[in-house]
Design a protein around this motif. Structure first.
Motif, PDB file in Angstrom:
ATOM      1  N   ALA A 256    -104.637 -69.312 -48.820  1.00 47.01           N
ATOM      2  CA  ALA A 256    -104.273 -70.525 -48.088  1.00 47.01           C
ATOM      3  C   ALA A 256    -103.714 -70.166 -46.723  1.00 47.01           C
ATOM      4  O   ALA A 256    -104.033 -70.805 -45.712  1.00 47.01           O
ATOM      5  CB  ALA A 256    -103.262 -71.327 -48.908  1.00 47.01           C
TER       6      ALA A 256
ATOM      7  N   HIS B 175    -106.561 -69.135 -44.381  1.00 48.41           N
ATOM      8  CA  HIS B 175    -107.297 -70.295 -43.882  1.00 48.41           C
ATOM      9  C   HIS B 175    -106.478 -71.077 -42.870  1.00 48.41           C
ATOM     10  O   HIS B 175    -107.012 -71.599 -41.889  1.00 48.41           O
ATOM     11  CB  HIS B 175    -107.703 -71.195 -45.048  1.00 48.41           C
ATOM     12  N   ALA B 176    -105.168 -71.155 -43.098  1.00 47.09           N
ATOM     13  CA  ALA B 176    -104.315 -71.882 -42.159  1.00 47.09           C
ATOM     14  C   ALA B 176    -104.278 -71.163 -40.816  1.00 47.09           C
ATOM     15  O   ALA B 176    -104.345 -71.798 -39.755  1.00 47.09           O
ATOM     16  CB  ALA B 176    -102.908 -72.015 -42.741  1.00 47.09           C
TER      17      ALA B 176
ATOM     18  N   ILE C 227     -97.118 -72.892 -46.094  1.00 45.83           N
ATOM     19  CA  ILE C 227     -98.473 -73.217 -46.554  1.00 45.83           C
ATOM     20  C   ILE C 227     -98.756 -72.462 -47.851  1.00 45.83           C
ATOM     21  O   ILE C 227     -99.251 -73.022 -48.829  1.00 45.83           O
ATOM     22  CB  ILE C 227     -99.523 -72.822 -45.481  1.00 45.83           C
TER      23      ILE C 227
ATOM     24  N   ALA D  67     -99.505 -73.890 -51.642  1.00 49.19           N
ATOM     25  CA  ALA D  67    -100.673 -73.468 -52.423  1.00 49.19           C
ATOM     26  C   ALA D  67    -100.234 -72.930 -53.781  1.00 49.19           C
ATOM     27  O   ALA D  67    -100.829 -73.266 -54.816  1.00 49.19           O
ATOM     28  CB  ALA D  67    -101.461 -72.412 -51.653  1.00 49.19           C
TER      29      ALA D  67
END
Lengths: 254, 400
Positions: free
Chosen positions: B79, B82-83, B102, B106
């Protein structure tokens, strides 16, 4: 006659082909001390497991304050105000005496395990714990790890855990098991004290204790209720003598 | 009125100011001119420590032996990657300091989904379900290369997002401080949870879950809440690993990663406040420093794990606490008398064992003098090691 707080109607339990409880029916009046007696293997502890939710009956009803609790989860039954002790001492051994009682109080007060304050910051819980410690006479052992307690103190804690949540009904499974004569004598007033204002059901092998404190005695034999009545009637009932192999109940368990 | 000694989670006995000063020094390591190599090693320690603190909550407090904790760590790491790579988040001005949040979300989300089936039961069923979930998530890695990046994993750049405090955290010294502070915060959260009512209930479920139910508290609900917290903290730790490595691969959700956190927690000390930190330090040093000297480091790590479980159930922190307590009571002379023989025996046994292992290893690889080292020589070394172990056993018996 006061109202019934707990009643069993045709409660059956079997494992495979073995019938453990064969249609037990009896009721317990509010506020009484009710003793469950019977020879070894009669199903007394099993009946406690059924009432407290550890086991679910195959059929029959168990009504506690009018609500059918047969097969309900133990945590739910406990929250309804029915608590129990165990024949083998089974507290939380690596926690202190005070922490043990705090957990029982938390269960009764609906504390679900907050994470926003320390466990020290539960003033209502710890106040109850202090009062309880005084009541059951374990105040000086408050910070002792339970595993390091003497056996008789663990038995007392066991009872303290059962009444910590101020339940309406307590099931006590052999509160004097393994105790000496003198320790048993000390237990009798404790039992009377915790019965004040609530209903007490106990499985007890010590007939002297049973006949001294019980208001009603139910005799269980082979998973069936043989007879239920006041102690004097039970003492002189020939069927009860028969069930205890021709002996008087007093002689059967000295 | 009687005073109740209220419950405390971890008794360190080291003195809070000393501990605080020590941790501050560790966080400020870059100020002392540590080289990039040591800074990366330090970050590794902090990331693993944060991960181990989340596991200590499950295993050390509630006795929940999870074999799939990497699921939460790994999903947090993905996560975070991807962030970091997300244009939308960059456009919204998400600062890099918030990336661990984040990962935390997740991990929390994963714990809501996977915690429900796994925490219904305790003990062996719990262990097996977590193992199954771990395999399941690792399998997803190859099934969904779009999200997980397939064999190559997902690369990212921690300088892709700007920061609030620093303009960016591309440089190792700045990244170090960010990671160290976050890891400290995560460890503090885990230690805080242990001291809350939930922490008390955690210890109660470990001791006697059935009795907890008869007290009116559902033990599976306690385990589920703990799983949510531990999952969130592990997810944040995973995000820190993304910030450090700038790449996430299947390794971060692998069984090996799940096993590592168990090993660190046990070796460091499952109940002690510094257990996870010491466990992470030990693993990192063996992985990065010892591995430069010998390829057999994994062997030694496994050996250390076994010895800890068998002889020091409170881990390295437990040994340190014992020694410090005895040192206060016995003084230097007493300590020498008490520990002299066992330490000498243990050193000798250890040296001979290492000698045996290394020679056998090099002989097998056909390297140097070991190639011609005779078999009877190895047998003699192991016999010597056995004798030293017997001596150790005798001297330890004198201790008890």
């Amino acid at each position: 006659m006061s109202a019934s707080i707990l009643s069993l109607e045709g409660v059956r339990l079997s494992f495979g082909h073995a019938d453990i409880i064969r249609g037990a029916s009896f009721s317990i009046r509010e506020g009484e001390i009710h003793a469950l007696i019977g020879p070894n293997g009669a199903g007394k502890s099993t009946l406690f497991h059924l009432i407290s939710g550890r086991l679910a009956p195959v059929s029959g009803h168990i009504r506690f304050r009018g609500r059918d609790i047969a097969g309900a989860r133990p945590s739910l039954i406990a929250r309804l105000g029915l608590s129990r002790s165990f024949q083998q001492t089974s507290a939380f051994p690596s926690l202190t005496v005070a922490e043990n009682l705090a957990i029982a109080v938390m269960g009764a007060t609906g504390e679900r395990g907050s994470i926003l304050r320390t466990s020290a910051a539960m003033p209502a819980v710890w106040a109850r714990v202090e009062a309880l410690l005084g009541k059951i006479g374990l105040a000086r052992f408050a910070d002792r790890i339970v595993a390091n307690l003497a056996y008789s103190e663990q038995r007392i804690l066991e009872i303290g855990l059962a009444c910590a949540g101020d339940p309406a009904l307590i099931l006590l499974d052999e509160p004097t098991a393994g105790m000496s004569r003198a320790e048993t004598e000390e237990m009798v007033p404790v039992l009377r004290a915790i019965a004040r204002g609530r209903t007490l059901v106990l499985v007890e092998h010590d007939m002297e204790v049973v006949f001294r404190i019980a208001d009603t005695v139910t005799v269980l034999v082979h998973g069936e209720v043989l007879v239920s009545g006041p102690p004097e009637a039970i003492r002189s009932d020939p069927r009860v003598r028969q069930a205890y192999l021709g002996q008087s109940p007093e002689a059967a368990h000295g | 009125m009687m005073r109740l000694q209220l419950p405390r989670a971890g008794r360190s006995g080291y003195g809070a100011p000393a501990v605080g000063a020590g941790l501050a020094l560790l966080v400020l390591l870059p100020l002392f001119g540590a080289s990039r190599y040591w800074l990366v090693l330090g970050m590794q320690v902090w990331v693993l420590a944060a991960y181990a603190y989340s596991y200590q909550l499950l295993f050390g407090r509630a006795g929940m032996l999870s074999f799939g904790h990497a699921v939460y760590f790994g999903l947090g790491a993905f996560a975070a990657a991807h962030a970091l790579n997300s244009r939308a988040l960059a456009a919204m001005g998400l600062p890099v300091e918030m990336i661990p949040l984040i990962g935390m979300l997740a991990g929390l989300g994963a714990a809501v989904v996977f915690g429900f089936p796994s925490t219904r039961r305790a003990g062996t069923p719990f262990a097996m379900v977590t193992l199954g979930i771990g395999e399941l998530v690792a399998a997803c890695f190859l099934m969904f290369p779009g999200f997980f990046g397939g064999e190559a994993g997902i690369s990212t750049n921690r300088a892709a997002l700007g920061g609030w405090v620093a303009a960016n955290y591309g440089a190792a010294d700045r990244a170090y401080v960010l990671i160290a502070l976050w890891a400290l915060a995560l460890g503090a959260m885990a230690l805080w949870i242990a001291r809350t009512p939930l922490g008390l209930l955690a210890r109660a479920t470990r001791d006697n879950a059935a009795r907890l139910a008869f007290c009116g508290i559902e033990p599976s609900a306690v385990r589920f809440r703990l799983m949510l917290v531990a999952g969130a903290l592990a997810g944040a730790a995973g995000a820190l690993s993304t910030l450090l490595n700038e790449i996430v691969s299947v390794e971060s959700v692998s069984l090996a990663m799940s096993a590592n956190v168990l090993l660190m927690t046990v070796v460091g000390g499952p109940a002690h406040a510094f257990g996870p930190l010491l466990g992470a330090l030990t693993l990192t040093l063996m992985q990065s420093v010892l591995s430069r000297f010998t390829h057999a480091w994994v062997f030694y790590y496994g050996l250390m794990f076994i010895l800890t479980v068998l002889f020091a159930p409170n881990g390295l922190t437990g040994i340190v606490s014992d020694v410090l307590r005895n040192a206060r009571q016995l003084g230097a002379g007493g300590m020498a008398r008490r520990y002299g023989a066992p330490v000498a025996a243990a050193l000798l046994a250890g040296l001979l064992a290492i000698g045996t292992i290394e020679i056998a290893f090099f002989r097998d690889e056909g390297i140097g003098a070991a190639r011609v080292f005779p078999a009877w020589g190895a047998a003699g070394l192991s016999l010597g090691c056995l004798a030293a172990l017997l001596w150790l056993r005798r001297s330890l018996r004198g201790l008890a």
